[in-house]
Design a protein around this motif. Structure first.
Motif, PDB file in Angstrom:
ATOM      1  N   UNK A   1       0.832  -1.206   0.000  1.00  0.00           N
ATOM      2  CA  UNK A   1       0.000   0.000   0.000  1.00  0.00           C
ATOM      3  C   UNK A   1       0.867   1.256   0.000  1.00  0.00           C
ATOM      4  N   UNK A   2       1.936   1.218   0.807  1.00  0.00           N
ATOM      5  CA  UNK A   2       2.847   2.368   0.877  1.00  0.00           C
ATOM      6  C   UNK A   2       3.545   2.576  -0.457  1.00  0.00           C
ATOM      7  N   UNK A   3       3.968   1.473  -1.086  1.00  0.00           N
ATOM      8  CA  UNK A   3       4.651   1.566  -2.370  1.00  0.00           C
ATOM      9  C   UNK A   3       3.730   2.146  -3.433  1.00  0.00           C
ATOM     10  N   UNK A   4       2.489   1.679  -3.442  1.00  0.00           N
ATOM     11  CA  UNK A   4       1.533   2.174  -4.439  1.00  0.00           C
ATOM     12  C   UNK A   4       1.230   3.646  -4.217  1.00  0.00           C
ATOM     13  N   UNK A   5       1.129   4.042  -2.948  1.00  0.00           N
ATOM     14  CA  UNK A   5       0.866   5.449  -2.639  1.00  0.00           C
ATOM     15  C   UNK A   5       2.033   6.322  -3.102  1.00  0.00           C
ATOM     16  N   UNK A   6       3.246   5.814  -2.922  1.00  0.00           N
ATOM     17  CA  UNK A   6       4.438   6.550  -3.346  1.00  0.00           C
ATOM     18  C   UNK A   6       4.484   6.661  -4.874  1.00  0.00           C
ATOM     19  N   UNK A   7       4.165   5.570  -5.550  1.00  0.00           N
ATOM     20  CA  UNK A   7       4.162   5.582  -7.017  1.00  0.00           C
ATOM     21  C   UNK A   7       3.119   6.554  -7.554  1.00  0.00           C
ATOM     22  N   UNK A   8       1.944   6.567  -6.903  1.00  0.00           N
ATOM     23  CA  UNK A   8       0.889   7.487  -7.328  1.00  0.00           C
ATOM     24  C   UNK A   8       1.323   8.930  -7.120  1.00  0.00           C
ATOM     25  N   UNK A   9       1.984   9.207  -5.983  1.00  0.00           N
ATOM     26  CA  UNK A   9       2.455  10.559  -5.695  1.00  0.00           C
ATOM     27  C   UNK A   9       3.484  10.999  -6.724  1.00  0.00           C
ATOM     28  N   UNK A  10       4.426  10.104  -7.027  1.00  0.00           N
ATOM     29  CA  UNK A  10       5.470  10.432  -8.006  1.00  0.00           C
ATOM     30  C   UNK A  10       4.872  10.680  -9.394  1.00  0.00           C
ATOM     31  N   UNK A  11       3.878   9.847  -9.769  1.00  0.00           N
ATOM     32  CA  UNK A  11       3.231  10.011 -11.062  1.00  0.00           C
ATOM     33  C   UNK A  11       2.503  11.347 -11.127  1.00  0.00           C
ATOM     34  N   UNK A  12       1.815  11.688 -10.052  1.00  0.00           N
ATOM     35  CA  UNK A  12       1.074  12.945 -10.028  1.00  0.00           C
ATOM     36  C   UNK A  12       2.011  14.138 -10.163  1.00  0.00           C
ATOM     37  N   UNK A  13       3.134  14.124  -9.424  1.00  0.00           N
ATOM     38  CA  UNK A  13       4.089  15.226  -9.497  1.00  0.00           C
ATOM     39  C   UNK A  13       4.707  15.327 -10.887  1.00  0.00           C
ATOM     40  N   UNK A  14       5.077  14.169 -11.453  1.00  0.00           N
ATOM     41  CA  UNK A  14       5.672  14.162 -12.791  1.00  0.00           C
ATOM     42  C   UNK A  14       4.675  14.668 -13.828  1.00  0.00           C
ATOM     43  N   UNK A  15       3.404  14.278 -13.669  1.00  0.00           N
ATOM     44  CA  UNK A  15       2.367  14.707 -14.599  1.00  0.00           C
ATOM     45  C   UNK A  15       2.127  16.212 -14.493  1.00  0.00           C
ATOM     46  N   UNK A  16       2.123  16.722 -13.279  1.00  0.00           N
ATOM     47  CA  UNK A  16       1.965  18.163 -13.087  1.00  0.00           C
ATOM     48  C   UNK A  16       3.086  18.927 -13.787  1.00  0.00           C
ATOM     49  N   UNK A  17       4.318  18.415 -13.646  1.00  0.00           N
ATOM     50  CA  UNK A  17       5.470  19.052 -14.279  1.00  0.00           C
ATOM     51  C   UNK A  17       5.336  19.000 -15.803  1.00  0.00           C
TER      52      UNK A  17
END
Length: 210
Positions: free
Chosen positions: A7-23
């Motif tokens: 769950x922690x790994x998936x949450x981290x991956x989602x956060x990273x994807x969101x930040x990268x997408x925003x950029x």
């Protein structure tokens, strides 16, 4: 790995994807501000995506990366490719990602086939609307390479009508809307046409190209 770790790994991956997408969306917004894309800007975007592979884990990064690869593969960027990419980036930058945080493509709701088994060899396809996958020519080449048969119009013996993701809520009042309405009429009459989204088509295409 425990359930909590997953769950922690998936949450981290989602956060990273969101930040990268925003950029990525920030970059794209800047690139299309003057409503023109030159070769240097397209090459810059291609380099940035290669340096930030996390962004290709979801939409729209995955789609933009594929488009950029197709456009730059032969070292020549045509006016058609440049104009089509500009339309795509304008559409991507115009979605409500900043408000919703959603990385899902916003596709107008249509009565798509719930679980289509998309076959290509010997099957006929009519494409309507604009596609994230690429230009009309690029899409038809992709399906032809797998034995599919492109058709310009909706007819009773058509196998698939594929609706591009870049369509608007007022699709019924557009030229491509008439193809959709005709296909729906044939389907109601019992004809074997499958109405599918670009995502369904693209996923089936990707499985066979892998």
């Amino acid at each position: 790995m425990s359930t909590a770790d997953i769950a922690i790994q998936r949450a981290s991956e989602h956060h990273n994807l969101k930040k990268a997408t925003e950029h990525l969306l920030g970059l794209c917004t800047g690139l299309v501000a003057d409503q023109h894309l030159n070769d240097t800007e397209i090459q810059f975007l291609a380099t940035w995506i290669k340096q930030h592979p996390d962004v290709t884990a979801g939409w729209p990064g995955k789609t933009i990366a594929r488009r950029i690869t197709e456009i730059t593969r032969d070292g020549i960027i045509t006016d058609e490719e440049r104009a089509d990419l500009l339309i795509t980036l304008n559409s991507v930058c115009g979605n409500d990602f900043a408000e919703t945080g959603s990385t899902d493509a916003n596709v107008v709701t249509l009565p798509y086939d719930d679980d289509p088994h998309v076959l290509f060899s010997g099957r006929s396809f009519c494409l309507t609307g604009r596609f994230f996958h690429g230009t009309r020519n690029a899409c038809e080449k992709a399906l032809s390479a797998l034995g599919g048969i492109p058709r310009d119009n909706v007819v009773k013996d058509l196998d698939y009508l594929v609706v591009g993701s870049l369509i608007s809520d007022d699709w019924a009042h557009t030229p491509y809307g008439r193809k959709i309405e005709l296909a729906m009429r044939y389907i109601e009459q019992g004809e074997g046409i499958a109405l599918i989204s670009e995502q369904q088509w693209s996923e089936a295409l990707g499985r066979l190209q892998a």
